[in-house]
Design a protein around this motif. Structure first.
Motif, PDB file in Angstrom:
ATOM      1  N   CYS A 170      -0.808   4.296   3.551  1.00 22.62           N
ATOM      2  CA  CYS A 170      -1.289   3.827   2.974  1.00 22.62           C
ATOM      3  C   CYS A 170      -1.079   3.337   1.149  1.00 22.62           C
ATOM      4  O   CYS A 170      -1.532   2.519   0.440  1.00 22.62           O
ATOM      5  CB  CYS A 170      -2.805   4.146   2.979  1.00 22.62           C
ATOM      6  N   LYS A 171      -0.676   4.329   0.771  1.00 23.74           N
ATOM      7  CA  LYS A 171      -0.389   4.916  -0.671  1.00 23.74           C
ATOM      8  C   LYS A 171       0.766   4.673  -0.932  1.00 23.74           C
ATOM      9  O   LYS A 171       1.655   4.060  -1.974  1.00 23.74           O
ATOM     10  CB  LYS A 171      -0.725   6.299  -0.967  1.00 23.74           C
ATOM     11  N   GLU A 172       1.785   5.200  -0.456  1.00 18.15           N
ATOM     12  CA  GLU A 172       3.279   5.131  -0.276  1.00 18.15           C
ATOM     13  C   GLU A 172       3.724   3.357   0.287  1.00 18.15           C
ATOM     14  O   GLU A 172       4.120   2.810  -0.358  1.00 18.15           O
ATOM     15  CB  GLU A 172       4.196   5.713   0.589  1.00 18.15           C
ATOM     16  N   LEU A 173       3.248   3.402   1.228  1.00 19.27           N
ATOM     17  CA  LEU A 173       4.366   2.482   2.170  1.00 19.27           C
ATOM     18  C   LEU A 173       3.202   0.790   1.745  1.00 19.27           C
ATOM     19  O   LEU A 173       4.340  -0.283   1.215  1.00 19.27           O
ATOM     20  CB  LEU A 173       4.515   2.453   3.672  1.00 19.27           C
ATOM     21  N   LEU A 174       2.739   0.851   1.048  1.00 22.16           N
ATOM     22  CA  LEU A 174       1.472  -0.227   2.015  1.00 22.16           C
ATOM     23  C   LEU A 174       1.146  -0.064  -0.228  1.00 22.16           C
ATOM     24  O   LEU A 174      -0.149  -1.005  -0.056  1.00 22.16           O
ATOM     25  CB  LEU A 174       0.511  -0.368   2.270  1.00 22.16           C
ATOM     26  N   GLU A 175       1.839   0.833  -0.647  1.00 23.19           N
ATOM     27  CA  GLU A 175       1.356   0.868  -2.114  1.00 23.19           C
ATOM     28  C   GLU A 175      -0.087   1.113  -2.861  1.00 23.19           C
ATOM     29  O   GLU A 175       0.276   0.784  -3.277  1.00 23.19           O
ATOM     30  CB  GLU A 175       2.025  -0.183  -2.918  1.00 23.19           C
ATOM     31  N   ASN A 176      -0.783   1.752  -1.821  1.00 18.70           N
ATOM     32  CA  ASN A 176      -2.179   1.791  -2.617  1.00 18.70           C
ATOM     33  C   ASN A 176      -2.635   0.078  -2.734  1.00 18.70           C
ATOM     34  O   ASN A 176      -3.521   0.066  -3.157  1.00 18.70           O
ATOM     35  CB  ASN A 176      -2.557   2.713  -3.820  1.00 18.70           C
ATOM     36  N   SER A 177      -2.684  -0.938  -2.167  1.00 16.38           N
ATOM     37  CA  SER A 177      -2.877  -2.558  -2.077  1.00 16.38           C
ATOM     38  C   SER A 177      -4.453  -2.219  -1.935  1.00 16.38           C
ATOM     39  O   SER A 177      -5.340  -1.369  -1.092  1.00 16.38           O
ATOM     40  CB  SER A 177      -2.049  -3.445  -1.802  1.00 16.38           C
ATOM     41  N   LEU A 178      -5.016  -3.477  -1.811  1.00 18.89           N
ATOM     42  CA  LEU A 178      -6.689  -3.491  -1.903  1.00 18.89           C
ATOM     43  C   LEU A 178      -6.429  -3.479  -0.334  1.00 18.89           C
ATOM     44  O   LEU A 178      -7.583  -3.130   0.526  1.00 18.89           O
ATOM     45  CB  LEU A 178      -7.187  -5.218  -2.339  1.00 18.89           C
ATOM     46  N   GLN A 179      -5.261  -3.870   0.140  1.00 18.09           N
ATOM     47  CA  GLN A 179      -5.631  -4.191   2.324  1.00 18.09           C
ATOM     48  C   GLN A 179      -5.153  -2.358   2.497  1.00 18.09           C
ATOM     49  O   GLN A 179      -6.024  -2.324   3.850  1.00 18.09           O
ATOM     50  CB  GLN A 179      -4.409  -4.720   2.193  1.00 18.09           C
ATOM     51  N   SER A 180      -4.264  -1.501   2.305  1.00 16.57           N
ATOM     52  CA  SER A 180      -3.702  -0.483   2.549  1.00 16.57           C
ATOM     53  C   SER A 180      -5.590   0.567   1.743  1.00 16.57           C
ATOM     54  O   SER A 180      -5.485   1.638   3.243  1.00 16.57           O
ATOM     55  CB  SER A 180      -3.086   0.172   1.583  1.00 16.57           C
ATOM     56  N   GLN A 181      -6.523   0.147   1.110  1.00 18.19           N
ATOM     57  CA  GLN A 181      -7.476   1.470   0.605  1.00 18.19           C
ATOM     58  C   GLN A 181      -8.745   0.730   2.199  1.00 18.19           C
ATOM     59  O   GLN A 181      -9.242   1.231   2.105  1.00 18.19           O
ATOM     60  CB  GLN A 181      -8.059   0.537  -0.556  1.00 18.19           C
ATOM     61  N   GLU A 182      -8.311  -0.491   2.727  1.00 21.82           N
ATOM     62  CA  GLU A 182      -8.835  -0.724   3.305  1.00 21.82           C
ATOM     63  C   GLU A 182      -9.521  -0.535   4.694  1.00 21.82           C
ATOM     64  O   GLU A 182      -9.576   0.131   5.207  1.00 21.82           O
ATOM     65  CB  GLU A 182      -9.413  -2.415   4.026  1.00 21.82           C
ATOM     66  N   ILE A 183      -7.846  -0.413   4.787  1.00 24.76           N
ATOM     67  CA  ILE A 183      -7.343   0.660   6.290  1.00 24.76           C
ATOM     68  C   ILE A 183      -7.781   1.741   6.040  1.00 24.76           C
ATOM     69  O   ILE A 183      -8.033   2.666   7.288  1.00 24.76           O
ATOM     70  CB  ILE A 183      -5.765  -0.033   6.090  1.00 24.76           C
ATOM     71  N   PHE A 184      -7.288   2.299   5.277  1.00 25.29           N
ATOM     72  CA  PHE A 184      -7.225   4.071   5.044  1.00 25.29           C
ATOM     73  C   PHE A 184      -9.085   4.643   5.064  1.00 25.29           C
ATOM     74  O   PHE A 184      -9.337   4.948   6.002  1.00 25.29           O
ATOM     75  CB  PHE A 184      -7.132   4.678   3.393  1.00 25.29           C
TER      76      PHE A 184
END
Length: 190
Positions: free
Chosen positions: A107-121
């Motif tokens: 979520c932080k590295e690959l998806l660059e802490n995007s809104l989408q990655s924040q939702e996934i996490f």
């Protein structure tokens, strides 16, 4: 100027994320391998059916869309750490540490802490914590999907997989899932 949530991802990092998701498609579930199932399901097979089962939710007290999304991401870390089962000698704390690090990397590295990655996490963390009604429901789905698969393997592979049923006995909470479990037990006796 676009904000991070709408900008293009770094494709090299995104490609690495796609490969992690591919690992979920290729990695067979450890419990079935350990029981010599001929054609064991993959981690993504399990996650997919859980998501479909969540679509059947008819409970005004639960957010169905959240449950579906949670089912989709609940085992995402296993694309990096693999399918760790209780009898492998890895403590719950160590399993959680590995999976948390994997999810942070995704979520932080690959998806660059995007809104989408924040939702996934956030969805993954909510599932892991198991405190909300939605997380409890998805945990019930997780156990139910496992015994449903065990029932199917008992028939197809002529195996006794009672231990999977025993490991979940009395652990279901949601009325819908409890009713499915009762019906499955009846079918299993036939």
């Amino acid at each position: 100027m676009e904000n991070k949530s709408n900008s293009a991802y770094n494709f090299t990092k995104l490609l690495e994320f796609f490969h992690i998701v591919e690992n979920l498609k290729k990695t067979k579930r450890t419990g079935w391998i350990n029981h010599n199932i001929k054609n064991p399901e993959s981690i993504s097979d399990h996650m997919y059916r859980m998501s479909i089962l969540a679509l059947l939710l008819n409970d005004d007290n639960l957010d169905k869309n959240k449950c579906i999304k949670m089912a989709v991401v609940h085992d995402l870390a296993e694309g990096i750490v693999g399918d760790i089962v209780p009898n492998e000698g890895v403590t719950k704390e160590e399993k959680n540490r590995r999976e948390t690090e994997a999810m942070q990397y995704i979520c932080k590295e690959l998806l660059e802490n995007s809104l989408q990655s924040q939702e996934i996490f956030s969805l993954w963390q909510e599932y892991e914590n198991g405190e909300t009604m939605e997380a409890k429901f998805v945990k019930d789905l997780d156990k139910f999907e496992m015994i449903l698969q065990a029932f199917e393997y008992e028939k197809s592979d002529k195996k006794d997989l009672t231990e999977f049923f025993e490991s979940t006995k009395g652990k279901f909470n949601h009325p819908l899932i409890k009713s499915w479990v009762e019906e499955l037990y009846l079918k299993r006796q036939i």
